[in-house]
Design an enzyme around this catalytic site. Structure first.
Site, short mmCIF file in Angstrom:
data_model
loop_
_atom_site.label_atom_id
_atom_site.label_comp_id
_atom_site.label_asym_id
_atom_site.label_seq_id
_atom_site.Cartn_x
_atom_site.Cartn_y
_atom_site.Cartn_z
N ALA A 66 -4.80 -0.23 -5.32
CA ALA A 66 -3.59 -1.01 -5.10
C ALA A 66 -2.85 -1.13 -6.42
CB ALA A 66 -3.92 -2.40 -4.55
N GLU A 83 0.00 -3.71 -8.67
CA GLU A 83 0.51 -5.07 -8.76
C GLU A 83 2.00 -5.18 -9.03
OE1 GLU A 83 -0.85 -4.11 -13.07
OE2 GLU A 83 -1.49 -3.61 -11.05
N ASN A 84 2.79 -4.20 -8.59
CA ASN A 84 4.23 -4.25 -8.82
C ASN A 84 4.79 -5.64 -8.52
OD1 ASN A 84 4.15 -1.16 -8.72
ND2 ASN A 84 3.63 -1.71 -6.63
N GLU A 96 -4.81 -8.06 -7.32
CA GLU A 96 -3.41 -7.69 -7.51
C GLU A 96 -2.51 -8.92 -7.59
OE1 GLU A 96 -3.12 -4.74 -8.39
OE2 GLU A 96 -5.04 -4.03 -7.61
#
Length: 876
Positions: free
Chosen positions: A265, A267-268, A301
């Site tokens: 995944a 973490e934007n 995240e």
């Protein structure tokens, strides 16, 4: 690339120009997406007035370029495969560019690409340069405003970071949405997703009373698989407020599930993009382990919002600054949410098997490396897991209160900045008054420290003398090592009382469970007023990421297994006891003599099975033998056949000696209760399935009947997957084949369940596995372009030690063939897949030669920098 050049930490320089605000417009098209960029730029105060503007850019077709609205002709700039260089620019200016990219051709899955019919991005570490010309580095932080234009029918949902501020319809059946992120961020945190998606929505009220909208976006058929991820997100948000005082800072938090994704995944900021395997769960399709994995990744995240986004890395050498800290945070969250002892056991078991192997291999590197060729090769267990262990040591050294003060200071002092590991550790020093100058060596020295321990009890003086010696083996580029500051948590368990004794050191009572500090190459600690002969319980809760060597007798280990107050060390005593027995059996197999089971191991397991079952999850872990991979790490030369034979002998011997006990455990933990991923139910299923595995190891007729019934009951995927695995891994193909067929037909429509179907088949011990792998690679459901499927089939086969390491070398050959092909399609996945071949020096001469030969064959190909770096190090 035939000769990629390394990047060195020592060469770090601030960017000559920084971006203060970024405006992007995407006009989506599979073959020709247009990206317009408007960058507000200014020269760094330390940069020379005549410094050129250098922007990263790869696979971009330049359409137009202008400064302050004045178009630049071709003579005003230089353009090559790595980017754009403009010799003269003002101190402050607006750079406008338009480029064209082809998302449908982007098999590397970096930058903007298509996953099925969905557009999505992956920009960490250096994917943004595949989107537009930009200073693609983490210390350039800007606010972003992004407009996404797409087809209303094919891309009804258009997502980006931040909050939506405008939307509307355009001509030709197209529409747009504009997003604004008010928080400065590096471009690696940029995200865009567009496609035919559906969402589930919930809300979270922050500790200050703000309402945050939560959305999970998935394909329509997966809407019923989001409940657990949403609940995990809300638990993580509440935990982060309580444990760290961190509140979410936008009005909207989104997660998107994507089938084709290189990582777990990302973490934007405000728009987390997840591999679908890391977000989708349902009792019928996901195992308990998958439920727990999703919970941990969702939390990880989300926690990055502060430890990675609000405060980010100055450069990629500081990667563990965000990842090690955040892994530690998600480990603590999962421990608080589930079984803390089991979480620690599982984390350490994985760490000692996989990270220790990484430390001992040719790609060993410090937590903060001093150079790299391809940064994606450094998303490693050393950066993540060892980095987390070092943060854990920091927490334990300063105490929980000082650690909280230090983290608060870190977030407040550096909010909105790109910083270094020294900045983080410095905050802990300021909050606690401790000196961490020696401790910082953990970040700069590679390798796993060994601690040689020796203890003597003086009956006359009532003293216990404990001598500890530390040594860290040489690693590539680091032949000589300095002593580290190693906290050793310990106790002394009285052999008469079976209780922890009070520790008195240097005239001071320090409790029954205390930390001693090893700072020199060798130190002796003298404990006084020790009333009875003790057995030392050392490195409790795995207080430091080291290898501990103490000459425990088998009687000592059996004693600790029963009496140690530390749950982790009780488990570890059982593992050590089993390893001693396995060592004897490996030698017996190698020498061709009869194998004899150590009765002390049988007695220890019998005591566990007949003892109190206060924590079934811990008991399941204690009944699980060390893996073949971990056993191999304890051997000077890996003999895969002897290790496999010895472990199977122990499993079968325990099963035959304790058949009735295992059967009773299984029957006592059967349940028709509706599935729930609660700690209690997970513990019950775990213990039941460990018992079933022992019964199936001897193909007990009653065990076979129970296994068939468990598969047929189809109660939940945890039980079905375990039953299917045991049937397929048995010699009863008459039972395995119809089960495999039924499972594959039932779940052919579900990619994540089919990943399990592939893995079960290629992890079996029977010698037909290589042929199965080749057959399954031609299966319509297999694609080299899907990282999950590659990991499920080829990656799982490479972990099947007895079949991957077959003496004819055909397992190595198959992996090399796949790596060569993947190098062209997806270099990042290719570089990760090659790891088993890089450990060639640990094996016998025949296998060494075969593995080296395949590495040489790979090296002879035109290679990406990713694969080149790994192969170069492996052959050095």
């Amino acid at each position: 690339m035939s000769d990629p050049q390394p990047v060195y930490l020592s060469d770090y320089q601030p960017p000559a120009y920084r971006v203060t605000h970024t405006e992007l417009t995407f006009d989506l098209d599979p073959a020709a997406t247009r990206v317009k960029a408007r960058l507000l730029m200014e020269r760094h105060s330390e940069a020379a007035p005549d410094a050129p503007l250098v922007l990263n850019g790869e696979h971009l077709k330049l359409i137009s370029l202008a400064i302050d609205a004045t178009p630049l002709d071709a003579a005003a700039y230089e353009l090559d495969d790595e980017g754009l260089r403009i010799a003269q620019v003002p101190e402050r200016f607006v750079l406008e560019s338009e480029v064209e990219i082809a998302p449908q051709e982007n098999t590397a899955l970096e930058g903007l690409y298509q996953s099925n019919a969905m557009y999505c991005t992956q920009c960490e570490a250096e994917g943004f340069r595949r989107i537009t010309f930009y200073p693609d580095r983490p210390d350039v932080m800007a606010t972003f405003k992004v407009t996404v234009i797409g087809d209303q029918q094919h891309e009804p949902i258009l997502l980006a970071n931040g909050n939506p501020i405008e939307r509307g319809e355009l001509e030709g059946g197209r529409h747009f949405v504009t997003w604004e992120d008010p928080h400065p961020k590096p471009c690696y945190l940029f995200a865009l997703v567009a496609g035919n998606l559906h969402s589930v929505e919930d809300h979270f009220t922050t500790m200050s009373g703000r309402d945050v909208t939560l959305q999970i976006w998935v394909e329509k058929e997966n809407l019923d698989k989001t409940e657990h991820a949403m609940a995990s997100l809300k638990r993580a948000m509440a935990w982060d407020e309580q444990a760290y005082g961190r509140e979410y800072d936008l009005d909207l938090f989104m997660i998107v599930a994507v089938n084709d994704f290189n990582m777990g995944a990302m973490e934007n900021k405000g728009l987390n993009i997840f591999n679908s395997a890391a977000v989708l769960t349902h009792p019928q399709t996901a195992t308990d382990a998958a439920f727990q994995n999703v919970e941990g990744i969702v939390a990880h995240e989300y926690f990055h919002n502060w430890s990675g986004n609000r405060v980010t890395c100055r450069d990629w050498f500081q990667l563990s600054l965000k990842e090690g800290f955040t892994v530690f945070r998600d480990q603590c969250f999962s421990a608080d949410t589930n079984s803390a002892p089991v979480k620690r056991i599982q984390d350490v078991s994985f760490f000692r098997t996989a990270q220790f192997a990484e430390d001992a291999g040719p790609t060993a590197h410090p937590i903060r490396p001093d150079h790299y060729i391809e940064i994606t090769n450094f998303y490693t267990l050393t950066i993540y897991e060892k980095g987390a262990e070092v943060v854990r040591m920091l927490r334990n050294l300063v105490g929980e209160e000082s650690f909280r003060r230090g983290s608060d200071l870190y977030f407040e002092r550096f909010d909105g900045q790109a910083v270094t590991i020294e900045d983080f550790v410095g905050c802990m020093a300021d909050a606690s008054g401790e000196d961490f100058s020696q401790f910082m060596r953990w970040y700069s020295q590679a390798g796993t420290p060994d601690i040689d321990a020796h203890g003597e009890y003086d009956y006359v003086q009532g003293e216990y003398h404990l001598t500890l010696r530390q040594r860290t083996p040489a690693t590539p580029g680091q032949p000589d090592k300095l002593p580290l500051h190693i906290p050793v948590r310990m106790g002394l368990v009285g052999t008469k009382s079976g209780q922890d004794l009070t520790l008195t050191l240097n005239g001071e009572k320090i409790g029954k469970d205390a930390v001693i500090h090893l700072r020199e190459d060798e130190q002796t600690f003298v404990f006084t007023d020790v009333a009875e002969a003790p057995v030392p319980s050392l490195l409790r809760e795995f207080s430091a990421p080291v290898k501990l060597h103490y000459p425990y007798s088998r009687e000592d280990l059996a004693f600790l297994l029963t009496h140690d107050s530390d749950g982790f060390n009780r488990w570890d005593a059982g593992q050590r006891l089993a390893l001693l027995a396995l060592d004897d059996l490996i030698a017996a197999h190698r020498n061709g003599v009869e194998k004899v089971m150590d009765s002390r191991v049988v007695d220890a397991f019998k005591a566990l099975l007949n003892g109190p079952m206060n924590d079934k999850a811990v008991l399941a872990e204690m009944l699980t033998l060390p893996s073949e991979a971990y056993i191999a790490e304890q051997q000077p030369i890996v003999d895969v056949d002897a290790i496999h034979a010895a472990r199977e002998f122990v499993r079968q011997s325990l099963a035959m000696a304790l058949r009735d006990e295992f059967l009773a455990i299984y029957e006592a933990n059967m349940s028709d209760e509706a599935y729930a991923p609660t700690p209690e139910q997970i513990a019950q299923r775990s213990l039941k399935n460990v018992a079933l595995a022992y019964l199936m190891s001897i193909e007990d007729e009653q065990g076979l009947a129970l296994c068939e019934a468990q598969f047929a009951a189809d109660h939940n995927m945890t039980d079905v997957r375990q039953a299917l695995t045991l049937l397929v891994h048995s010699d009863r193909d008459d039972l395995a084949s119809p089960a495999l067929k039924a499972f594959g037909e039932k779940w052919a429509h579900d990619p994540l369940v089919m990943d399990q179907w592939f893995t079960v088949q290629v992890s079996r011990p029977q010698p037909d596995v290589l042929e199965r792998v080749k057959y399954l690679m031609q299966h319509p459901a297999f694609s080299l372009k899907n990282p999950n499927r590659v990991r499920a089939l080829v990656g799982a086969f490479a972990q099947n030690r007895v079949n991957f390491h077959r003496l004819d070398g055909l397992g190595y050959q198959l992996l090399a063939d796949v790596v060569i092909e993947l190098n062209r399609l997806n270099p990042e996945i290719a570089a990760r897949l090659i790891t088993p071949l890089t450990r060639w020096q640990r094996f016998d001469e025949t296998r060494q030669a075969l593995m080296r030969s395949e590495l040489e064959r790979i090296k002879a190909q035109p290679l990406s920098s990713n694969v080149y770096e790994v192969v170069e190090k492996a052959l050095a």
